[in-house]
Design a protein around this motif. Structure first.
Motif, mmCIF file in Angstrom:
data_model
loop_
_atom_site.group_PDB
_atom_site.id
_atom_site.type_symbol
_atom_site.label_atom_id
_atom_site.label_comp_id
_atom_site.label_asym_id
_atom_site.label_seq_id
_atom_site.Cartn_x
_atom_site.Cartn_y
_atom_site.Cartn_z
ATOM 1 N N ASN A 1 -2.504 5.014 -2.565
ATOM 2 C CA ASN A 1 -1.063 5.202 -2.629
ATOM 3 C C ASN A 1 -0.528 4.749 -3.981
ATOM 4 O O ASN A 1 -1.075 3.829 -4.590
ATOM 5 C CB ASN A 1 -0.365 4.385 -1.537
ATOM 6 C CG ASN A 1 -0.380 5.074 -0.207
ATOM 7 O OD1 ASN A 1 0.260 6.096 -0.040
ATOM 8 N ND2 ASN A 1 -1.111 4.515 0.752
ATOM 9 N N LYS B 1 6.651 0.260 1.374
ATOM 10 C CA LYS B 1 6.111 0.099 2.728
ATOM 11 C C LYS B 1 6.043 -1.383 3.111
ATOM 12 O O LYS B 1 6.329 -1.736 4.254
ATOM 13 C CB LYS B 1 4.724 0.745 2.812
ATOM 14 C CG LYS B 1 4.212 0.912 4.199
ATOM 15 C CD LYS B 1 4.997 1.946 4.971
ATOM 16 C CE LYS B 1 4.345 2.203 6.310
ATOM 17 N NZ LYS B 1 5.203 2.898 7.230
ATOM 18 N N CYS C 1 1.489 -3.764 8.105
ATOM 19 C CA CYS C 1 2.609 -2.896 7.707
ATOM 20 C C CYS C 1 2.339 -1.422 7.972
ATOM 21 O O CYS C 1 3.187 -0.572 7.690
ATOM 22 C CB CYS C 1 2.936 -3.110 6.231
ATOM 23 S SG CYS C 1 3.483 -4.795 5.862
ATOM 24 N N ILE D 1 0.220 0.739 6.550
ATOM 25 C CA ILE D 1 0.201 1.535 5.320
ATOM 26 C C ILE D 1 -0.834 2.648 5.468
ATOM 27 O O ILE D 1 -2.026 2.380 5.625
ATOM 28 C CB ILE D 1 -0.088 0.659 4.090
ATOM 29 C CG1 ILE D 1 1.008 -0.420 3.971
ATOM 30 C CG2 ILE D 1 -0.178 1.510 2.824
ATOM 31 C CD1 ILE D 1 0.792 -1.443 2.889
#
Length: 152
Positions: A28, A36, A68, A70
């Protein structure tokens, strides 16, 4: 001050290292990672960094990825690199210096400066390991950040 740099900068360096490892692991953009994670988690990481330093940075990153949620993306700047890939610590040091400069100049918290820098145009430029941006001097990076584009 103990050590070679102020504790707040050392804590910031750790958090930037975590962000870089998360970005590389999940493929990412670093701005997406920071978004995020969110401001509250960034603050929490900064507050706990002195304790989390005892663990490998990869463990802290893996915990944040799971916590989280992700997802895996498609930004693989490591695979796209045609030269030597800088370590996550190399890149964290670049971000740390820039974030400290922004925080000090704007009189804002490190967490706020971190969010600004990582979600700005310069983050993708620093993450392009085929360019020279990530190894430019800190003064140039800060001046470019302020100008909104790379300076000539």
């Amino acid at each position: 001050m103990t050590g070679r740099e102020p504790p707040r900068e050392n804590d910031l360096f750790f958090v930037c290292s975590v962000i870089e490892v998360i970005g590389r692991t999940t493929k990412n953009r670093r701005g997406a990672v920071v978004q995020k994670l969110g401001a509250a988690e960034i603050e929490r990481l900064l507050d706990l960094a002195d304790v989390l330093h005892c663990e490998p940075v990869e463990k802290a990153a893996a915990e944040r990825i799971a916590q989280c949620g992700i997802p895996v993306g498609d930004f693989d700047n490591v695979a796209a690199c045609m030269y030597n890939v800088p370590t996550h610590f190399d890149i964290a040091k670049v971000y740390k210096r820039l974030i400290v400069a922004v925080a000090d100049a704007q009189h804002i918290s490190l967490a706020d400066a971190l969010m600004q820098v990582y979600t700005s145009w310069i983050s993708d430029s620093i993450s392009d390991y085929n360019s020279s941006m990530y190894f430019e001097n800190p003064g140039y990076l800060y001046a470019s950040y302020r100008a909104g584009e790379p300076l000539e």
